[in-house]
Design a protein around this motif. Structure first.
Motif, PDB file in Angstrom:
ATOM      1  N   PHE A  55       8.257   0.133   7.806  1.00 36.71           N
ATOM      2  CA  PHE A  55       7.334   0.211   6.578  1.00 36.71           C
ATOM      3  C   PHE A  55       6.650  -0.747   6.354  1.00 36.71           C
ATOM      4  O   PHE A  55       5.322  -0.459   6.194  1.00 36.71           O
ATOM      5  N   THR A 108       0.848  -1.184  -0.127  1.00 41.25           N
ATOM      6  CA  THR A 108       0.042  -0.019   0.052  1.00 41.25           C
ATOM      7  C   THR A 108       0.864   1.071   0.252  1.00 41.25           C
ATOM      8  O   THR A 108       0.515   2.295  -0.590  1.00 41.25           O
ATOM      9  N   LEU A 109       2.048   1.295   0.403  1.00 43.71           N
ATOM     10  CA  LEU A 109       2.818   2.482   0.721  1.00 43.71           C
ATOM     11  C   LEU A 109       3.593   2.469  -0.711  1.00 43.71           C
ATOM     12  O   LEU A 109       4.342   3.434  -0.765  1.00 43.71           O
ATOM     13  N   ALA A 113       1.498   7.049   7.636  1.00 44.64           N
ATOM     14  CA  ALA A 113       1.755   6.625   6.428  1.00 44.64           C
ATOM     15  C   ALA A 113       1.753   7.823   5.310  1.00 44.64           C
ATOM     16  O   ALA A 113       2.717   7.626   4.635  1.00 44.64           O
ATOM     17  N   THR A 114       1.409   8.839   5.537  1.00 39.97           N
ATOM     18  CA  THR A 114       1.590   9.970   4.828  1.00 39.97           C
ATOM     19  C   THR A 114       3.002  10.732   5.105  1.00 39.97           C
ATOM     20  O   THR A 114       3.608  11.023   4.018  1.00 39.97           O
ATOM     21  N   LEU A 126      -2.148  -0.136   7.082  1.00 43.41           N
ATOM     22  CA  LEU A 126      -3.003   0.565   5.882  1.00 43.41           C
ATOM     23  C   LEU A 126      -3.894  -0.616   5.193  1.00 43.41           C
ATOM     24  O   LEU A 126      -5.050  -0.299   4.859  1.00 43.41           O
ATOM     25  N   ILE A 174       3.409  -0.294   9.080  1.00 44.81           N
ATOM     26  CA  ILE A 174       2.469   0.732   8.544  1.00 44.81           C
ATOM     27  C   ILE A 174       1.653   0.482   7.434  1.00 44.81           C
ATOM     28  O   ILE A 174       0.490   0.702   7.393  1.00 44.81           O
ATOM     29  N   GLY A 175       2.362  -0.043   6.489  1.00 44.92           N
ATOM     30  CA  GLY A 175       1.591  -0.433   5.176  1.00 44.92           C
ATOM     31  C   GLY A 175       0.618  -1.589   5.397  1.00 44.92           C
ATOM     32  O   GLY A 175      -0.139  -1.778   4.695  1.00 44.92           O
ATOM     33  N   LEU A 220       5.515   8.683   6.158  1.00 40.07           N
ATOM     34  CA  LEU A 220       6.712   7.722   5.448  1.00 40.07           C
ATOM     35  C   LEU A 220       6.646   8.151   3.989  1.00 40.07           C
ATOM     36  O   LEU A 220       7.697   8.057   3.483  1.00 40.07           O
ATOM     37  N   ALA A 221       5.355   8.104   3.438  1.00 41.06           N
ATOM     38  CA  ALA A 221       5.318   8.461   1.824  1.00 41.06           C
ATOM     39  C   ALA A 221       6.020   9.665   1.505  1.00 41.06           C
ATOM     40  O   ALA A 221       6.762   9.894   0.525  1.00 41.06           O
TER      41      ALA A 221
END
Ligand SMILES: [Zn+2]
Length: 480
Positions: free
Chosen positions: A139, A108-109, A462-463, A146, A142-143, A465-466
Motif C-alpha cells: 500500500f 493518496t490511496l 492504484a486502481t 502516486l 503504491i500510494g 488496490l483501491a
C-alpha cells in the motif's frame, strides 16, 4: 559532466591557454563533449527567491553535477557554458522547486474515503481503523509512487513525509528522484507497522540507521504523531532517539481545539509550552499546523527556531481553524507551507496552498495587505527550506546550492498579460502549468512528461488496490 572546473567555458575555447591564439584564429577548439556542463535551464524570467528578491529577465541557470554553477542573463550563461541538455525558456518562468513541509504521501490511496468530518472523529473512527486494516508495505509503495507522480507534476521538489513503512517510502524516493525528509511515525497505539510507542521508536531507530548518509536526497527523521497520541515520557524518548542519531523531528502541534483542551486537561498547559517544558525543542523540530498557539507560545517557537508548517487546506477542510501566520512571521518564526495528507486536503497542490494561505490571512484579519504574494511565495520556497533545516542547500536559485528548480509555462490564457510575475505565480498559476522539474540537477519531468515514474503502471496498481479497499469497506458496512 565537466571534470575540471575552469577549463570548460566557451570563453577559453575549451583548450589549453597556449593554444588560445590558434583557437581564436581557426576556431578549432570547440568545447569537447565531456567538457560540457550537464544542464542549462532558461526562462523569460528567472525568479531566484534569494534574499534580495532577484528576478532576471531572459535568464538562465547553469547546472553541473547536481549544483547550480551560475545564473544570469541567458546570453551570458550560454556564452559562458556549453551544456549537454538545455531546457528552452520561451514562455517559461524558472523558479526554485516548491517545498511541501508536511504530508502523508501514501494517503493518496485513502483520498475521499471519509470527508466532511472533524479531526478527531475523522482520525479515530475512519483513518486509524482503515490504516490498521489496509496499510502494508505494498500500500505504502503504491500510494507513495502516486504521490510522487502528483508532486512532480505540480512542481514540488522536496517534501516532509510522515507515514508507516518508511523504508518503503525511502526506496520509492530513491527511484523517483525527489528530495524528502522521511519521518518514521511514532504513535502509542497499534499501527500498520508497530505495536506501540516503544516498538515504533525502536523500529524508527533502525530505519534512521539504515538511511542516514545513504542518499543525499533522503533524510531519515522521527515523526512522533502528537502530544495526544503520545505521553510526555514517550515524546522525551523520541527526542532522545533523534538526538542520538543527530536527526530532526516532525510532529503535529496545536492543530485543533481538541488538542488545546486535551493538553490543558492532561498537562495543565497548552501543547507548545508543554513540549518546551520537557526539552522537546532541544533539537531541530518541524511543527505541522500550529493553528492555536497562545500569544505566550509564539515567542517560544521563534526562540527555539521551530520550523512551523502551515497547512491551510487541511485546516479549513477539517474546520481546525485559521493559523495566526501573520503574527508568527512578525515574531520571526520560521514558516513553511504544506498540504497535509490527501485524505484531508484532498490533493498535493502547493499552488492552492499558497493562494489559500494568502486569502485566509487577509479575510481573518480583514486586511488585504496581510501575507502578500512575495511573502507566501517565500514560505513555499526559501522559507520552507529554512523551516525544515535545508535553507543552506535548497529553496532559492543561487550559485553553489543544489539544483532543485522548475519551469512554469506562462503561455496559458490565464497568464496573459503578465504585469508582475510574482503575482501570477501566487494568484494565478496552478499545478497544470508546471512544465519541467529538476531535482539535484536531474530532469524528473520534461515538458509535462514524467521521466522517473511508470505512470501507467502506478495508475493501474492504484486502481486495482483501491477496488479491493472499496470492496472490503462495502463488506464491513454490510455487516454493521
Ligand atoms: Zn498531518
Amino acid at each position: 559532466m565537466r571534470s575540471v572546473p575552469g577549463k570548460t567555458t566557451r570563453g577559453n575555447f575549451g583548450c589549453p591557454f597556449w593554444l588560445w591564439p590558434v583557437a581564436f584564429l581557426v576556431s578549432a577548439c570547440q568545447p569537447a563533449a565531456d567538457d560540457a556542463i550537464d544542464l542549462i535551464v532558461e526562462g523569460d524570467y528567472v525568479v531566484s527567491m534569494d534574499a534580495g528578491g532577484t528576478v532576471i529577465e531572459n535568464g538562465a541557470v547553469a547546472i553541473d553535477d547536481g549544483i547550480i554553477l551560475a545564473l544570469g542573463p541567458a546570453a551570458d550563461i550560454t556564452a559562458e557554458y556549453a551544456a549537454d541538455e538545455t531546457l528552452a525558456g520561451d514562455g517559461r518562468v524558472v523558479m526554485p522547486g516548491l517545498i511541501n513541509g508536511h504530508t502523508h504521501a501514501a494517503m493518496t490511496l485513502l483520498r475521499g474515503v471519509a470527508d466532511d468530518l472533524a479531526l478527531m472523529e475523522w482520525l479515530q473512527n475512519y483513518i486509524f481503523p482503515a490504516e490498521v486494516e489496509f496499510v502494508d508495505a505494498e500500500f505504502v509503495r503504491i500510494g507513495t509512487e502516486l504521490a510522487c507522480w502528483e508532486m512532480i507534476r505540480g512542481g514540488t521538489t522536496t517534501f516532509v513525509d510522515m507515514y508507516y513503512y518508511p523504508d518503503t517510502i525511502a526506496e520509492v524516493i530513491e527511484r523517483c528522484g525527489l528530495r524528502a525528509l522521511i519521518s518514521a511515525t511514532v504513535i502509542d497505539q497499534r499501527s500498520p507497522d508497530a505495536e506501540d510507542a516503544g516498538d515504533s521508536i525502536a523500529k524508527g531507530g533502525g530505519f534512521v540507521e539504515r538511511w542516514l548518509d545513504r542518499n543525499s536526497r533522503i533524510t531519515p527523521i522521527f515523526g512522533p504523531h502528537a502530544n495526544y497520541t503520545l505521553d510526555a515520557e514517550q515524546l522525551r524518548a523520541t527526542r532522545e532517539a533523534a538526538m542520538r542519531h543527530g536527526v530532526p523531528i516532525s510532529i503535529h502541534v496545536s492543530e485543533s481545539q481538541f488538542e488545546l483542551q486535551n493538553s490543558q486537561d492532561v498537562y495543565g498547559m497548552p501543547s507548545i509550552e508543554m513540549l518546551d517544558s520537557i526539552g522537546f525543542f532541544d533539537g531541530p523540530t518541524i511543527a505541522a499546523h500550529v493553528v492555536w498557539p497562545t500569544p505566550e507560545e509564539i515567542p517560544i517557537l521563534a526562540e527555539r527556531k521551530v520550523g512551523v508548517i502551515h497547512n491551510p487546506s487541511s485546516n479549513t477542510k477539517l474546520a481546525s481553524g485559521i493559523s495566526p501566520v501573520t503574527e508568527m512571521l512578525e515574531a520571526g518564526v520560521l514558516m513553511g507551507l504544506g498540504t497535509d495528507g490527501t485524505a484531508s486536503n484532498n490533493d498535493l497542490d502547493m499552488w492552492e496552498e499558497m493562494r489559500l494561505a494568502a486569502f485566509l490571512q487577509k479575510v481573518d484579519r480583514m486586511d488585504p495587505e496581510a501575507l502578500p504574494a512575495p511573502a507566501v511565495l517565500g514560505m513555499a520556497t526559501l522559507g520552507g527550506a529554512t523551516a525544515i533545516g535545508l535553507g543552506d542547500s535548497i529553496g532559492s536559485l543561487e550559485a553553489g546550492k543544489r539544483a532543485d528548480l522548475i519551469q512554469v509555462a506562462f503561455d496559458d490564457v490565464h497568464h496573459v498579460p503578465t504585469y508582475d510575475v510574482i503575482s501570477h505565480l501566487v494568484y494565478v498559476t496552478d499545478e497544470q502549468d508546471v512544465a519541467s522539474v529538476v531535482v539535484d540537477g536531474k530532469v524528473l519531468m520534461k515538458e509535462r512528461r514524467i521521466l522517473t515514474i511508470d505512470t501507467d503502471r502506478v495508475a493501474a496498481e492504484a486502481t486495482e488496490l483501491a477496488a479491493r479497499i472499496q470492496a472490503a469497506l462495502a463488506e464491513r458496512n454490510r455487516r454493521q
